[in-house]
Design a protein around this motif. Sequence first.
Motif, mmCIF file in Angstrom:
data_model
loop_
_atom_site.group_PDB
_atom_site.id
_atom_site.type_symbol
_atom_site.label_atom_id
_atom_site.label_comp_id
_atom_site.label_asym_id
_atom_site.label_seq_id
_atom_site.Cartn_x
_atom_site.Cartn_y
_atom_site.Cartn_z
ATOM 1 N N GLY A 251 61.780 -42.548 33.210
ATOM 2 C CA GLY A 251 61.060 -42.062 35.067
ATOM 3 C C GLY A 251 59.897 -42.437 35.140
ATOM 4 O O GLY A 251 59.969 -42.436 36.405
ATOM 5 N N LYS A 254 60.145 -45.828 36.322
ATOM 6 C CA LYS A 254 60.671 -46.232 37.886
ATOM 7 C C LYS A 254 59.977 -45.397 39.220
ATOM 8 O O LYS A 254 59.941 -45.714 40.521
ATOM 9 C CB LYS A 254 62.054 -45.859 37.647
ATOM 10 N N ARG A 265 62.916 -46.363 47.057
ATOM 11 C CA ARG A 265 62.911 -45.089 47.667
ATOM 12 C C ARG A 265 61.754 -44.130 46.924
ATOM 13 O O ARG A 265 60.699 -44.930 45.853
ATOM 14 C CB ARG A 265 64.152 -43.529 47.095
ATOM 15 N N VAL A 266 60.938 -43.239 46.749
ATOM 16 C CA VAL A 266 60.190 -42.594 46.336
ATOM 17 C C VAL A 266 61.251 -41.992 45.727
ATOM 18 O O VAL A 266 61.589 -41.090 45.834
ATOM 19 C CB VAL A 266 58.974 -41.411 47.022
ATOM 20 N N ARG A 267 60.340 -41.487 44.378
ATOM 21 C CA ARG A 267 61.093 -40.756 42.984
ATOM 22 C C ARG A 267 60.151 -40.597 42.483
ATOM 23 O O ARG A 267 59.182 -40.090 42.322
ATOM 24 C CB ARG A 267 61.356 -42.047 42.132
ATOM 25 N N SER A 268 60.328 -38.865 41.759
ATOM 26 C CA SER A 268 59.885 -38.123 41.350
ATOM 27 C C SER A 268 60.948 -37.566 39.712
ATOM 28 O O SER A 268 61.949 -37.530 40.147
ATOM 29 C CB SER A 268 58.925 -36.840 41.735
ATOM 30 N N LEU A 269 60.135 -37.078 39.368
ATOM 31 C CA LEU A 269 60.357 -36.486 37.714
ATOM 32 C C LEU A 269 60.238 -34.242 37.896
ATOM 33 O O LEU A 269 59.475 -34.686 38.497
ATOM 34 C CB LEU A 269 59.260 -36.217 36.831
ATOM 35 N N TRP A 328 68.562 -41.263 36.153
ATOM 36 C CA TRP A 328 67.934 -40.704 37.383
ATOM 37 C C TRP A 328 69.060 -40.856 38.064
ATOM 38 O O TRP A 328 67.660 -40.444 39.588
ATOM 39 C CB TRP A 328 66.588 -41.277 37.215
ATOM 40 N N GLN A 330 70.918 -40.371 40.913
ATOM 41 C CA GLN A 330 71.382 -38.784 41.670
ATOM 42 C C GLN A 330 73.125 -38.828 41.060
ATOM 43 O O GLN A 330 73.733 -40.081 41.734
ATOM 44 C CB GLN A 330 71.274 -38.245 43.151
#
Lengths: 330, 344
Positions: A251, A254, A265-269, A328, A330
Amino acid sequence: MAILEVRDLKMYYKTLRGHVKAVDSVSFDIERGKALGIAGESGCGKTSMAVTVLRLLPSNGKIHGGSVKLDGIDIVKLDDEEFRKSVRWKKISMVFQGAMNALNPVHRVGDQIVEAILAHEDVPHQEAATRAEELLDMVGINPKRYKEYPHEFSGGMKQRVVIAMALACNPDVIIADEPTTALDVMVQSQVLKAMEDLRKRLDLSMMLITHDLSVIAQTCDNIAIMYAGKIVEYGNVIDVFDNPTHPYGMGLVKSFPNIKAERTRVRSLPGFPPNLLAPPKGCRFHPRCPLAGDICMEEEPELIEIGSNSHKVACHKVDMLERGVNIWEQ
Amino acid sequence: MGAVRATDQERSVGHGEVILDVENLVKHFPLRRGIAQSLRGGPELAVKAVDGVSFNVKKGELFGVVGESGCGKTTMGRTILRLLEPTAGRVTFEDIEVTALSAEQLKQLRTRMQIIFQDPYESMNPRLDVHRIIAEPLRIQGMVSNSKDAIPYIEKALEDVEMTPPEEYLYRYPHELSGGQRQRIAVARALVLDPEFIVADEPVSMLDVSIRGEILNLMLNLSRERGVTFLYITHDLATARHICDRIAVMYLGKMVEKGPTDNLVKHPLHPYTRALIGAVFVPDPKRKGFGKVLKGEVPSPVDPPSGCRLHPRCPIAQDICKEVEPELVPADDNHMVACHFALG
Ligand SMILES: Nc1ncnc2c1ncn2[C@@H]1O[C@H](COP(=O)(O)OP(=O)(O)OP(=O)(O)O)[C@@H](O)[C@H]1O
Ligand SMILES: Nc1ncnc2c1ncn2[C@@H]1O[C@H](COP(=O)(O)OP(=O)(O)O)[C@@H](O)[C@H]1O
Ligand code: SF4
Ligand code: SF4
Ligand SMILES: [Mg+2]
Ligand SMILES: [Mg+2]
């Protein structure tokens, strides 16, 4: 051979509400001349781990077990006097988080370096002054600026001064805690470049603490990812960045933005790091982990080697992860 | 992972309706001089924090302003909202000339233009709970007479920032929230008046990397789904790259380049933008090596270099650069650059 060998190191802070397990059974090696990056979110125990190795603990912090071998000698077992005389600053030294803001504003920069030398070594003042000039030169500051005050220096230069001070007694290992976090990208690049040159020239081993994965990727040989007082993933930077395997490591890697990669994309945990006073039972990451199962809530996973090249991961579901399941998405 | 693909929903910018127009904005901070200096006379000294900046932002756009610390980003953001009084220049919001408004008119405009501050710890009173923090702007605007009336607005704002169920958070204090949640509250407070335009000044730089994404996604969602316009101020080109439609680069109080994000990042034209992009580290150990950075350091904004402000550090500077200041001129579609030699 590893110059620094840390095994099962535990350091807890005693507080009114119980023990904060800031360093909880941490193991890693630093090879001679190599750089290990320590990554992890704020409060996960990076600084605590560093000050434990250097035995600079606040009065409520205590080592609760484990060993730190420097060149084969367990420095946890040395008495305080011995440690101070032969290890701290001489063999291992440290650049503290935010140290550049702690330079004394009313003393000349050169004098502050001299002070650092005289604090640890019994040499004549003149010799220390000459050495201070050499140190300034070594970190890329014109020794003519010896007599200036900190406010006459830019952020990047102050950071170089602090690095020069850490090198005052010719250490073998240097620990740098967030050395470039407060600096702009261009200055950060200049400072890290200077550090890399020094490391090569002096055959220094380094522990670089930062939350900035890109700094580790570009300047370190190995990486340890910490989560809530523990190392959850460890290995060669290429292995870990190419194939991050622990759910948290994955996580983190990435979600780190990369300006040179395609815009994605912007990701977050989801969730947030646990309270170290009462960390979750079993795997400390389980409240945030999409793979968490019954065993994760009961048993603490051990850091075990996967594949080759000493890439290690602490996760019960490591088999599944090795097959490359992207947890992670979706 | 909560994620929105910026590229999926990217719209063509450049043709939209202009919501904010900034013309030749200047903000100088006079330097206090000692008595001896004043008696001796000489020119008034000032920090030229923002020194003639012009640009516009389209409705629903995420417009990024990027630059190193001290280049004037925060000052510009605050001057646009007239939290600081401009030294010169004009700011127009839709058809309202912001720079000509009286204090009372300005207060009314606050419902439409908001700001999210750099530091969630500083900008939030630790002794107020979430409900009172978010109610504050409503109270100031006189939109509610008591705290009970405020609840529906607050609940909606909390839902907008995906803090559900709202009851769960209403009576917590800042220290009982994570960093990301605290910053969501800062966003909720900016949203509660349902503004059309938000200046977000480094909204994620104090947050851990793992939670930056959630706030950036939130801004992206608000712009895409609700049509909120953002001026996103940051020193971090990498995050701007991932959410912005257009990016402007500032150096020493001037805008040196602006353009559609991909265009600017992949084909930077200005020597400063190139160096800035080159210095950004990437989380990829196979690309080891340090990019070429500019020599020296950023000069003082009190006495900026003549001509082009980059000339003492620029690798391609010529004599003309010391004398003549380059204007921001179009390079191609929507991409503008201020350099005598960027266009070959
Ligand atoms: N003197 C202390 N007494 C009690 N708890 C402490 C003390 N110092 C640190 N802690 C706690 O120990 C944990 C680890 O802190 P540490 O400073 O090592 O984190 P870090 O990883 O260096 O974080 P950052 O990235 O913010 O510097 C945190 O929960 C912190 O609150
Ligand atoms: N209130 C003030 N008084 C004097 N100088 C200021 C003030 N605020 C900012 N400055 C100066 O203006 C310049 C731009 O600052 P700022 O807008 O905060 O930059 P950024 O947000 O890009 O880091 C800097 O040189 C800063 O020191
Ligand atoms: S041990 Fe379980 S909870 Fe922990 S990271 Fe692995 S799968 Fe997730
Ligand atoms: S105008 Fe001259 S000094 Fe300025 S960026 Fe262009 S080439 Fe460099
Ligand atoms: Mg720390
Ligand atoms: Mg700022």
